[in-house]
Design a protein around this motif. Structure first.
Motif, PDB file in Angstrom:
ATOM      1  N   VAL A  76      32.712  42.083 -58.413  1.00 15.78           N
ATOM      2  CA  VAL A  76      34.665  41.563 -58.947  1.00 15.78           C
ATOM      3  C   VAL A  76      34.670  39.897 -59.062  1.00 15.78           C
ATOM      4  N   SER A  77      34.257  39.371 -60.646  1.00 15.83           N
ATOM      5  CA  SER A  77      34.863  37.868 -60.415  1.00 15.83           C
ATOM      6  C   SER A  77      36.143  37.465 -60.595  1.00 15.83           C
ATOM      7  N   CYS A  78      36.553  36.869 -59.374  1.00 12.63           N
ATOM      8  CA  CYS A  78      38.336  36.463 -58.774  1.00 12.63           C
ATOM      9  C   CYS A  78      38.192  35.433 -59.131  1.00 12.63           C
ATOM     10  N   TYR A  79      39.445  34.986 -60.412  1.00 11.93           N
ATOM     11  CA  TYR A  79      39.970  33.492 -59.859  1.00 11.93           C
ATOM     12  C   TYR A  79      41.389  32.906 -59.985  1.00 11.93           C
ATOM     13  N   LEU A  80      42.100  32.238 -59.186  1.00 11.71           N
ATOM     14  CA  LEU A  80      43.318  32.251 -58.695  1.00 11.71           C
ATOM     15  C   LEU A  80      43.840  30.897 -58.812  1.00 11.71           C
ATOM     16  N   ALA A  81      45.497  30.875 -59.134  1.00 12.62           N
ATOM     17  CA  ALA A  81      45.608  29.413 -58.603  1.00 12.62           C
ATOM     18  C   ALA A  81      46.198  30.115 -57.221  1.00 12.62           C
TER      19      ALA A  81
END
Length: 390
Positions: free
Chosen positions: A32-37
């Motif tokens: 799982v690749s997760c990018y967040l502000a």
């Protein structure tokens, strides 16, 4: 859980993390690749994050739902307890199964909200971050003091402070006013020369190639005139700023626009070089298929990719390795070996991953019509493509 300090992560560390992710062995469990502000130590849009997680779980065809859920759990735990209030963005990679893996990467730069599960990490946003936010030297100066800072990924990671000795108290005791003013001018010029010498040593010893000046316009103009030609060539911006504040956050943030503009100029120059090499018939390839081939054969040196590049899915045979980038996956079997072990893959991510494994430079270009006409991607070659490499 791994502890990575957002205040100290440097570009070289990000590069090493990207290489580690690009070479992470595949297993049966998804990554799982997760990018967040982030904002104020929390997810900036929690509702959007939760909606994306729900959609990911619903759309997880062909994946173990348990492995997927187990990979998401440590991400949620990290978000609940480990976020730094200084971080503005987070990239986190998580895998469960027999070979678990977890890597959170908080940064001072805001990232897009994006979560995906695949057999390999999704790297494009990290590679774009690496390409856009070069480390650089920032000099904040006034007539009496200077701060020389090293900035990595939007955060100050090193500081060199120099202050000019005060001479005003000597006026009226041992010096006349005229003597003092003459001395003041001389000391100011000497002060600037000393700062230029410090800059030269720092830029050279640490391998920096970008410089930004900040401060009162009169001082930065004088300082700029003192710079030798090789430092002028590395100067990417001059901005007004107060030299008295001890909080450099606002100054650093105001320099980022100059850095990004300079990086995009460099990227467009690379597109020009790509076009030139294509016209000459020399060391270049363009389009998805030719770029993929150059990377597969180890002949690519610089990959030039449009930010908007979206080639979709390709497929490969798990038995013979046959790979198709343009035609849809057959419903039956591999046309080369008749095996049925056919797997889809994200072409853009596969190209980025190969580029990182081979140590290529990746230039992400925004709004380049010439590059779009080439299919959104191309590469400069180390040497000509060999007909024997297919």
């Amino acid at each position: 859980m791994p502890q990575i300090d957002v205040r100290t992560m440097e570009l070289r560390q990000l590069k090493q993390h990207i290489l580690t992710l690009a070479t992470l062995p595949e297993t049966e469990a998804p990554v799982v690749s997760c990018y967040l502000a982030l904002s104020a130590g929390a997810v900036a849009d929690r509702n959007e994050f939760e909606a994306q997680v729900a959609a990911l779980k619903i759309g997880s065809r062909g994946m173990s739902r348990r492995d997927l859920a187990d990979a998401i759990k440590p991400i949620e735990a990290y978000l609940a307890t480990e976020l730094s209030p200084e971080a503005k963005g987070l990239a986190v990679f998580s895998r469960a199964g027999d070979t678990p893996y977890f890597l959170p990467l908080p940064v001072h730069i805001s990232l897009p909200n994006w979560i995906v599960a695949d057999s390999t990490p999704n790297l494009f946003h990290l590679v774009e971050l690496k390409d856009s936010y070069h480390r650089y030297v920032l000099m904040i100066c006034s007539e009496t003091r200077a701060r020389i800072l090293e900035v990595n990924l939007g955060a100050v990671t090193a500081e060199l402070w120099r202050q000019r000795p005060e001479t005003r108290q000597r006026v009226g005791r041992t010096w006349t006013k005229r003597h003092y003013q003459h001395h003041r001018r001389g000391r100011a010029e000497q002060f600037l020369k000393e700062k230029v010498a410090v800059l030269e040593r720092l830029m050279s010893s640490e391998g920096h190639v970008h410089l930004i000046l900040a401060g009162d316009r009169r001082i930065t103009d004088r300082l700029r005139r003192e710079l030798p030609e090789h430092l002028l060539a590395q100067l990417v911006g001059v901005i007004p700023a107060s030299s008295t504040s001890r909080d450099d956050t606002d100054v650093v943030q105001s320099t980022i626009a100059s850095l990004i503009a300079a990086e995009q100029t460099e990227s467009h120059e690379t597109v020009d070089e790509l076009l030139y090499q294509l016209r000459q018939g020399h060391l270049a390839a363009a389009g998805t298929k030719a770029t993929h081939r150059a990377l597969y054969c180890g002949q690519a040196d610089v990959v030039v990719i449009a930010k908007q590049y979206a080639p979709g899915l390709g497929w490969t045979c798990g038995e013979c390795g046959f790979t198709e980038l343009e035609q849809p996956r057959p419903d039956t079997s591999c046309p080369e070996c008749d095996a049925r072990a056919l797997h889809d893959f994200d072409i853009k991510e596969a190209i980025v991953r190969m580029a990182e494994r081979h140590g290529c430079i990746v230039e992400v270009v925004n709004e380049s019509e010439p590059l779009q006409r080439l299919g959104g991607i191309g590469c400069l070659l180390r040497y000509r493509l060999s007909d024997s490499c297919v």
